[in-house]
Design a protein around this motif. Structure first.
Motif, PDB file in Angstrom:
ATOM      1  N   PRO A 183       0.765  -1.187   0.148  1.00 46.66           N
ATOM      2  CA  PRO A 183      -0.137  -0.024  -0.066  1.00 46.66           C
ATOM      3  C   PRO A 183       0.898   1.186   0.001  1.00 46.66           C
ATOM      4  O   PRO A 183       2.103   1.403   0.473  1.00 46.66           O
ATOM      5  CB  PRO A 183      -0.944  -0.020   1.337  1.00 46.66           C
ATOM      6  N   LEU A 184       0.346   2.219  -0.689  1.00 47.11           N
ATOM      7  CA  LEU A 184       1.199   3.406  -0.731  1.00 47.11           C
ATOM      8  C   LEU A 184       1.504   4.277   0.524  1.00 47.11           C
ATOM      9  O   LEU A 184       2.570   4.864   0.676  1.00 47.11           O
ATOM     10  CB  LEU A 184       0.456   4.539  -1.723  1.00 47.11           C
ATOM     11  N   ASP A 185       0.669   4.075   1.470  1.00 49.96           N
ATOM     12  CA  ASP A 185       0.889   4.505   2.856  1.00 49.96           C
ATOM     13  C   ASP A 185       2.082   4.078   3.615  1.00 49.96           C
ATOM     14  O   ASP A 185       3.092   4.719   4.212  1.00 49.96           O
ATOM     15  CB  ASP A 185      -0.315   4.607   3.728  1.00 49.96           C
ATOM     16  N   ARG A 186       2.495   2.674   3.162  1.00 46.28           N
ATOM     17  CA  ARG A 186       3.487   1.883   3.627  1.00 46.28           C
ATOM     18  C   ARG A 186       4.599   2.340   2.958  1.00 46.28           C
ATOM     19  O   ARG A 186       5.652   2.397   3.605  1.00 46.28           O
ATOM     20  CB  ARG A 186       3.167   0.387   3.758  1.00 46.28           C
ATOM     21  N   VAL A 187       4.524   2.288   1.704  1.00 43.91           N
ATOM     22  CA  VAL A 187       5.672   2.862   0.815  1.00 43.91           C
ATOM     23  C   VAL A 187       6.386   3.997   1.036  1.00 43.91           C
ATOM     24  O   VAL A 187       7.609   4.114   1.579  1.00 43.91           O
ATOM     25  CB  VAL A 187       5.555   2.580  -0.677  1.00 43.91           C
ATOM     26  N   CYS A 188       5.531   5.111   1.534  1.00 42.32           N
ATOM     27  CA  CYS A 188       5.709   6.500   1.965  1.00 42.32           C
ATOM     28  C   CYS A 188       6.330   6.236   3.187  1.00 42.32           C
ATOM     29  O   CYS A 188       7.299   7.035   3.600  1.00 42.32           O
ATOM     30  CB  CYS A 188       4.512   7.261   1.948  1.00 42.32           C
ATOM     31  N   LYS A 189       5.749   5.499   4.124  1.00 44.95           N
ATOM     32  CA  LYS A 189       6.299   5.323   5.563  1.00 44.95           C
ATOM     33  C   LYS A 189       7.510   5.000   5.635  1.00 44.95           C
ATOM     34  O   LYS A 189       8.444   5.436   6.494  1.00 44.95           O
ATOM     35  CB  LYS A 189       5.201   4.743   6.499  1.00 44.95           C
ATOM     36  N   ASP A 190       7.994   3.782   4.889  1.00 51.04           N
ATOM     37  CA  ASP A 190       9.086   3.111   4.782  1.00 51.04           C
ATOM     38  C   ASP A 190      10.332   3.792   3.976  1.00 51.04           C
ATOM     39  O   ASP A 190      11.268   3.761   4.347  1.00 51.04           O
ATOM     40  CB  ASP A 190       8.995   1.763   4.391  1.00 51.04           C
ATOM     41  N   TYR A 191       9.880   4.475   2.953  1.00 47.57           N
ATOM     42  CA  TYR A 191      10.937   4.726   1.855  1.00 47.57           C
ATOM     43  C   TYR A 191      10.888   6.324   1.372  1.00 47.57           C
ATOM     44  O   TYR A 191      11.712   6.708   1.096  1.00 47.57           O
ATOM     45  CB  TYR A 191      10.847   3.908   0.811  1.00 47.57           C
ATOM     46  N   PHE A 192       9.649   6.981   1.632  1.00 43.57           N
ATOM     47  CA  PHE A 192       9.579   8.316   1.159  1.00 43.57           C
ATOM     48  C   PHE A 192       8.862   8.981   2.477  1.00 43.57           C
ATOM     49  O   PHE A 192       7.987   9.620   2.278  1.00 43.57           O
ATOM     50  CB  PHE A 192       8.453   8.219   0.018  1.00 43.57           C
ATOM     51  N   THR A 193       9.747   9.181   3.582  1.00 40.45           N
ATOM     52  CA  THR A 193       9.359   9.559   4.749  1.00 40.45           C
ATOM     53  C   THR A 193       8.983  11.279   4.667  1.00 40.45           C
ATOM     54  O   THR A 193       7.941  11.436   5.737  1.00 40.45           O
ATOM     55  CB  THR A 193      10.098   9.252   5.965  1.00 40.45           C
ATOM     56  N   HIS A 194       9.399  11.917   3.816  1.00 36.55           N
ATOM     57  CA  HIS A 194       9.384  13.315   3.823  1.00 36.55           C
ATOM     58  C   HIS A 194       7.973  13.727   2.909  1.00 36.55           C
ATOM     59  O   HIS A 194       7.581  14.784   2.715  1.00 36.55           O
ATOM     60  CB  HIS A 194      10.352  13.895   3.196  1.00 36.55           C
TER      61      HIS A 194
END
Length: 91
Positions: free
Chosen positions: A18-29
């Motif tokens: 899920p996009l929220d996990r990808v952001c949380k793990d790799y695109f934190t900004h």
């Protein structure tokens, strides 16, 4: 491809992250919306997978696409480091 195996372990074999996990793990900004806008603008080159044709459908990133993206980012960083330092990382 070692990165893929690490991601498989990290995400318990889940194929589409899920996009929220990808952001949380790799695109934190980035927020999920900001991440999607950057992908659609071509600023982040990673495909977003929709679970259905609907605009409101759940979205994620396929684990293979994430692994390839991370490997490309690493390759770019190694190239830049080699140019700056004359070293030979990754060979």
């Amino acid at each position: 491809m070692k990165t893929l195996f690490v991601l498989m372990a990290q995400y318990n074999g889940q194929v589409v992250i899920p996009l929220d996990r990808v952001c949380k793990d790799y695109f934190t900004h980035l927020t999920t919306d900001m991440f999607q806008r950057k992908v659609m603008a071509g600023q982040i080159k990673i495909p977003i997978t929709r679970m259905e044709a609907s605009q409101k459908s759940a979205k994620g990133v396929h684990i293979t696409d994430l692994a390839e993206y991370l490997d490309k980012q690493r390759a770019a960083a190694i190239k830049e480091s080699n140019q700056l330092n004359g070293a030979h990382w990754g060979n």
